[in-house]
Design a protein around this motif. Sequence first.
Motif, PDB file in Angstrom:
ATOM      1  N   CYS A 182      40.504   1.358 -43.101  1.00 28.49           N
ATOM      2  CA  CYS A 182      39.300   1.909 -42.463  1.00 28.49           C
ATOM      3  C   CYS A 182      38.705   0.923 -41.455  1.00 28.49           C
ATOM      4  CB  CYS A 182      38.220   2.170 -43.512  1.00 28.49           C
ATOM      5  SG  CYS A 182      38.336   3.785 -44.217  1.00 28.49           S
TER       6      CYS A 182
ATOM      7  N   VAL B 138      50.684   9.833 -41.258  1.00 31.51           N
ATOM      8  CA  VAL B 138      50.669   8.550 -40.546  1.00 31.51           C
ATOM      9  C   VAL B 138      50.679   7.363 -41.523  1.00 31.51           C
ATOM     10  CG1 VAL B 138      49.288   7.090 -39.005  1.00 31.51           C
ATOM     11  CG2 VAL B 138      49.530   9.519 -38.513  1.00 31.51           C
TER      12      VAL B 138
ATOM     13  N   TYR C 153      54.479   7.057 -42.090  1.00 31.89           N
ATOM     14  CA  TYR C 153      55.412   6.786 -40.990  1.00 31.89           C
ATOM     15  C   TYR C 153      54.811   5.951 -39.858  1.00 31.89           C
ATOM     16  CZ  TYR C 153      53.427  10.507 -37.976  1.00 31.89           C
ATOM     17  OH  TYR C 153      52.599  11.262 -37.206  1.00 31.89           O
ATOM     18  N   GLY C 154      53.458   5.822 -39.818  1.00 33.37           N
ATOM     19  CA  GLY C 154      52.838   5.174 -38.656  1.00 33.37           C
ATOM     20  C   GLY C 154      52.387   3.748 -38.903  1.00 33.37           C
ATOM     21  N   ILE C 155      51.589   3.537 -39.938  1.00 35.02           N
ATOM     22  CA  ILE C 155      50.956   2.227 -40.137  1.00 35.02           C
ATOM     23  C   ILE C 155      51.960   1.281 -40.805  1.00 35.02           C
ATOM     24  CG2 ILE C 155      48.978   1.014 -41.150  1.00 35.02           C
ATOM     25  CD1 ILE C 155      47.390   3.628 -40.955  1.00 35.02           C
TER      26      ILE C 155
ATOM     27  N   ILE D 135      59.037  22.791 -42.772  1.00 36.13           N
ATOM     28  CA  ILE D 135      58.312  22.813 -41.503  1.00 36.13           C
ATOM     29  C   ILE D 135      57.719  24.207 -41.344  1.00 36.13           C
ATOM     30  CG2 ILE D 135      58.471  22.422 -39.010  1.00 36.13           C
ATOM     31  CD1 ILE D 135      61.118  20.924 -39.552  1.00 36.13           C
TER      32      ILE D 135
ATOM     33  N   THR E 280      47.968  19.462 -39.899  1.00 31.58           N
ATOM     34  CA  THR E 280      49.252  19.077 -39.305  1.00 31.58           C
ATOM     35  C   THR E 280      49.167  17.861 -38.377  1.00 31.58           C
ATOM     36  OG1 THR E 280      48.823  20.868 -37.745  1.00 31.58           O
ATOM     37  CG2 THR E 280      50.412  21.331 -39.467  1.00 31.58           C
TER      38      THR E 280
ATOM     39  N   ALA F 290      48.309  15.052 -35.346  1.00 31.15           N
ATOM     40  CA  ALA F 290      48.559  15.041 -33.896  1.00 31.15           C
ATOM     41  C   ALA F 290      49.724  14.090 -33.656  1.00 31.15           C
ATOM     42  CB  ALA F 290      47.301  14.590 -33.155  1.00 31.15           C
TER      43      ALA F 290
ATOM     44  N   ASN G 202      44.925   1.303 -32.083  1.00 26.70           N
ATOM     45  CA  ASN G 202      45.576   0.917 -33.347  1.00 26.70           C
ATOM     46  C   ASN G 202      47.094   1.016 -33.255  1.00 26.70           C
ATOM     47  OD1 ASN G 202      43.537   0.194 -35.231  1.00 26.70           O
ATOM     48  ND2 ASN G 202      42.873   2.327 -35.299  1.00 26.70           N
ATOM     49  N   ALA G 203      47.581   2.120 -32.653  1.00 32.00           N
ATOM     50  CA  ALA G 203      49.034   2.305 -32.586  1.00 32.00           C
ATOM     51  C   ALA G 203      49.664   1.211 -31.718  1.00 32.00           C
ATOM     52  CB  ALA G 203      49.360   3.689 -32.040  1.00 32.00           C
TER      53      ALA G 203
ATOM     54  N   PHE H 181      54.104  24.151 -34.504  1.00 31.73           N
ATOM     55  CA  PHE H 181      53.368  24.993 -35.439  1.00 31.73           C
ATOM     56  C   PHE H 181      52.537  26.050 -34.692  1.00 31.73           C
ATOM     57  CE2 PHE H 181      49.348  25.776 -37.639  1.00 31.73           C
ATOM     58  CZ  PHE H 181      49.840  26.536 -38.681  1.00 31.73           C
TER      59      PHE H 181
ATOM     60  N   GLY I 229      41.578  20.755 -40.383  1.00 33.07           N
ATOM     61  CA  GLY I 229      40.826  19.497 -40.303  1.00 33.07           C
ATOM     62  C   GLY I 229      41.741  18.350 -39.900  1.00 33.07           C
TER      63      GLY I 229
ATOM     64  N   ASP J  69      43.351  15.199 -37.615  1.00 29.32           N
ATOM     65  CA  ASP J  69      43.745  15.014 -36.213  1.00 29.32           C
ATOM     66  C   ASP J  69      44.120  16.327 -35.540  1.00 29.32           C
ATOM     67  OD1 ASP J  69      43.312  12.367 -36.604  1.00 29.32           O
ATOM     68  OD2 ASP J  69      45.372  11.708 -36.256  1.00 29.32           O
TER      69      ASP J  69
ATOM     70  N   ILE K 238      39.597   7.917 -42.667  1.00 29.07           N
ATOM     71  CA  ILE K 238      38.433   8.316 -43.448  1.00 29.07           C
ATOM     72  C   ILE K 238      37.781   9.574 -42.856  1.00 29.07           C
ATOM     73  CG2 ILE K 238      36.711   6.845 -42.313  1.00 29.07           C
ATOM     74  CD1 ILE K 238      36.926   6.853 -46.044  1.00 29.07           C
TER      75      ILE K 238
HETATM   76  P1  FAD Z   1      48.560  13.004 -40.244  1.00 26.69           P
HETATM   77  O1  FAD Z   1      48.346  11.739 -40.956  1.00 26.69           O
HETATM   78  O2  FAD Z   1      49.152  12.968 -38.885  1.00 26.69           O
HETATM   79  O3  FAD Z   1      49.466  13.943 -41.146  1.00 26.69           O
HETATM   80  C1  FAD Z   1      49.936  15.187 -40.686  1.00 26.69           C
HETATM   81  C2  FAD Z   1      51.128  15.597 -41.542  1.00 26.69           C
HETATM   82  O4  FAD Z   1      51.449  16.955 -41.256  1.00 26.69           O
HETATM   83  C3  FAD Z   1      52.385  14.786 -41.254  1.00 26.69           C
HETATM   84  O5  FAD Z   1      52.932  14.306 -42.456  1.00 26.69           O
HETATM   85  C4  FAD Z   1      53.318  15.793 -40.581  1.00 26.69           C
HETATM   86  O6  FAD Z   1      54.686  15.535 -40.867  1.00 26.69           O
HETATM   87  C5  FAD Z   1      52.863  17.090 -41.204  1.00 26.69           C
HETATM   88  N1  FAD Z   1      53.169  18.263 -40.393  1.00 26.69           N
HETATM   89  C6  FAD Z   1      52.997  18.421 -39.049  1.00 26.69           C
HETATM   90  N2  FAD Z   1      53.394  19.648 -38.676  1.00 26.69           N
HETATM   91  C7  FAD Z   1      53.841  20.283 -39.780  1.00 26.69           C
HETATM   92  C8  FAD Z   1      54.378  21.566 -40.043  1.00 26.69           C
HETATM   93  N3  FAD Z   1      54.544  22.460 -39.056  1.00 26.69           N
HETATM   94  N4  FAD Z   1      54.720  21.901 -41.316  1.00 26.69           N
HETATM   95  C9  FAD Z   1      54.549  20.999 -42.331  1.00 26.69           C
HETATM   96  N5  FAD Z   1      54.043  19.753 -42.146  1.00 26.69           N
HETATM   97  C10 FAD Z   1      53.688  19.423 -40.893  1.00 26.69           C
HETATM   98  N6  FAD Z   1      43.176   5.292 -38.747  1.00 26.69           N
HETATM   99  C11 FAD Z   1      42.401   4.416 -39.427  1.00 26.69           C
HETATM  100  O7  FAD Z   1      41.395   4.803 -40.004  1.00 26.69           O
HETATM  101  N7  FAD Z   1      42.729   3.089 -39.487  1.00 26.69           N
HETATM  102  C12 FAD Z   1      43.854   2.604 -38.917  1.00 26.69           C
HETATM  103  O8  FAD Z   1      44.100   1.410 -38.990  1.00 26.69           O
HETATM  104  C13 FAD Z   1      44.711   3.508 -38.230  1.00 26.69           C
HETATM  105  N8  FAD Z   1      45.876   3.087 -37.689  1.00 26.69           N
HETATM  106  C14 FAD Z   1      46.716   3.980 -37.107  1.00 26.69           C
HETATM  107  C15 FAD Z   1      47.939   3.539 -36.621  1.00 26.69           C
HETATM  108  C16 FAD Z   1      48.813   4.431 -36.045  1.00 26.69           C
HETATM  109  C17 FAD Z   1      50.131   3.946 -35.570  1.00 26.69           C
HETATM  110  C18 FAD Z   1      48.439   5.806 -35.889  1.00 26.69           C
HETATM  111  C19 FAD Z   1      49.377   6.790 -35.247  1.00 26.69           C
HETATM  112  C20 FAD Z   1      47.225   6.257 -36.360  1.00 26.69           C
HETATM  113  C21 FAD Z   1      46.347   5.352 -36.977  1.00 26.69           C
HETATM  114  N9  FAD Z   1      45.115   5.764 -37.490  1.00 26.69           N
HETATM  115  C22 FAD Z   1      44.324   4.879 -38.162  1.00 26.69           C
HETATM  116  C23 FAD Z   1      44.695   7.185 -37.397  1.00 26.69           C
HETATM  117  C24 FAD Z   1      44.931   7.918 -38.721  1.00 26.69           C
HETATM  118  O9  FAD Z   1      46.147   7.518 -39.292  1.00 26.69           O
HETATM  119  C25 FAD Z   1      44.887   9.426 -38.506  1.00 26.69           C
HETATM  120  O10 FAD Z   1      43.631   9.745 -37.949  1.00 26.69           O
HETATM  121  C26 FAD Z   1      45.077  10.197 -39.828  1.00 26.69           C
HETATM  122  O11 FAD Z   1      46.304   9.891 -40.425  1.00 26.69           O
HETATM  123  C27 FAD Z   1      44.986  11.705 -39.578  1.00 26.69           C
HETATM  124  O12 FAD Z   1      45.281  12.391 -40.763  1.00 26.69           O
HETATM  125  P2  FAD Z   1      45.786  13.909 -40.722  1.00 26.69           P
HETATM  126  O13 FAD Z   1      45.857  14.369 -42.135  1.00 26.69           O
HETATM  127  O14 FAD Z   1      44.976  14.695 -39.790  1.00 26.69           O
HETATM  128  O15 FAD Z   1      47.250  13.859 -40.059  1.00 26.69           O
END
Ligand code: FAD
Length: 458
Positions: A93, A178, A181-183, A212, A233, A235, A289-290, A397, A428, A430, A439
Amino acid sequence: MAKINKNRVPMPKRSVKERIKDFMEVSKGYTKRQAIEEAKRCLQCENPICTKHCPVHVNIKAFIKKLAEGNLKDAFLKIKEDDPIPAITGRVCPQEEQCEGACALGKVGDPVNIGKLTSFLADWAKENGIEEEFKIKEREKKVAVIGSGPSSISCAVALRKKGYNVTMYEALHKTGGVLQYGIPEFRLPKDIVDEELSYIKNLGIEIKLNRIVGKNVTFVELCDEYDAIFIGTGAGAPIFLGIEGEDLNGVYSANEFLIRINLMKAYKPLEYDTPIKVGKKVGVIGAGNAAIDVARSALRFVADVYILYRRTKEYSPARKEELRYAIEEGVNFKELVTPKRILGEGGWVKGIELVKMKLERSNKSDRSRPVEIKGSEFTMDLDSVIIAIGTKPNRLFYNSVPELEAEEWGGIKVDEDFRTNIEGVYAGGDAISGGATVIQALGEGKKAAESIHDYLTK
Ligand code: FAD
């Protein structure tokens, strides 16, 4: 009145020399004694604004009080009432802009280290087998959650605790979005993510991986089977610069680069055969961050890394701690530049053409605007270029649900209760914001769960 202790208990961390050789976590974490000492600094304000600045409203004052008294179990359970993944949020966070940014101690010294106290308690609870105890009163109704990132996790957990049958559909072979696969590992070890997410399975949430929605499962099938749907899902589609040379070998998007490292373990070449080639000199476009994660990962492949940023580092939207670590580790900042084209030879990256920028005051915003300095183009030799200027929701999607209303930039349109234009369908994280924080995604998932509960019980 108790004496104010202005200074934080320092966080033990690995030396730069040691940590740039591997992907292991930088912070060593507090010991119990250090955590209690840090908790005792809390002023226990009458009107604690730290909680108001936390998107999931963790009762920070109460958990810190219990920790300061040495009651670690109750301190952990207090956090868990509002935050389903504290080992993760404590680590990632942007506390300096949220709870810690609002801490009254910050006016006279260091704010209480709320993030590290959170992750300490979560790690301690895991080591000691402490889990929440609650009884679930089962309900008939079924909810599908699309995605398994933070927004989906918090929506699924809140609904399951209310007794709904919840099924999570995840496109990848692992849950977490993320977080998985991201952090990178050195910020968020994947065994901690797996451990934390085992909680959702233990709660009785069904998880369907490699599904998917919009491809091997249709949205219509979900609408037929479930009483309500949450779309989380994310971004995950990269934004490119749209300049010459972006199709050269050696150009990566941040997501592709990080997926190769985190999900496909390219940093363990003896155990995994994921190809990754950065060369000796890497340019990273962006400074969020990325970008910082990419730069620090590339550095661990023994590369000279340059962040190429159109502003100065003070404007970087990355977490301040990570920015500091990146600079300590030797990531170079080339400030006030923007790329014009990527230069190639034989189909591979060989350099980049940049133009210098200056910051101009803008009447419309507090933030200075970067403006090109005409005729200041110059080139720089590079072996690879990683583009980390942001992401947008994946079209796959949305294209399969044309009736779902979206914003012009691609995010799903929702009202203040996280309702989309389709009855019984909520969204909700990204997917509606385009990219925010873990958070914030947790907070939105939780609020969407409340709206879904209202809808299913009305
Ligand atoms: P996501 O975490 O993106 O998860 C979405 C999921 O949906 C994924 O697993 C994807 O595979 C799945 N999906 C997508 N389409 C489909 C489909 N059609 N069918 C089934 N599944 C699907 N935030 C912080 O607070 N602190 C940090 O230090 C920070 N660092 C970051 C570093 C990186 C490299 C990145 C990219 C982001 C970072 N963020 C950070 C931002 C944070 O990670 C995101 O805001 C957060 O993860 C968003 O959560 P979410 O649930 O919306 O989506």
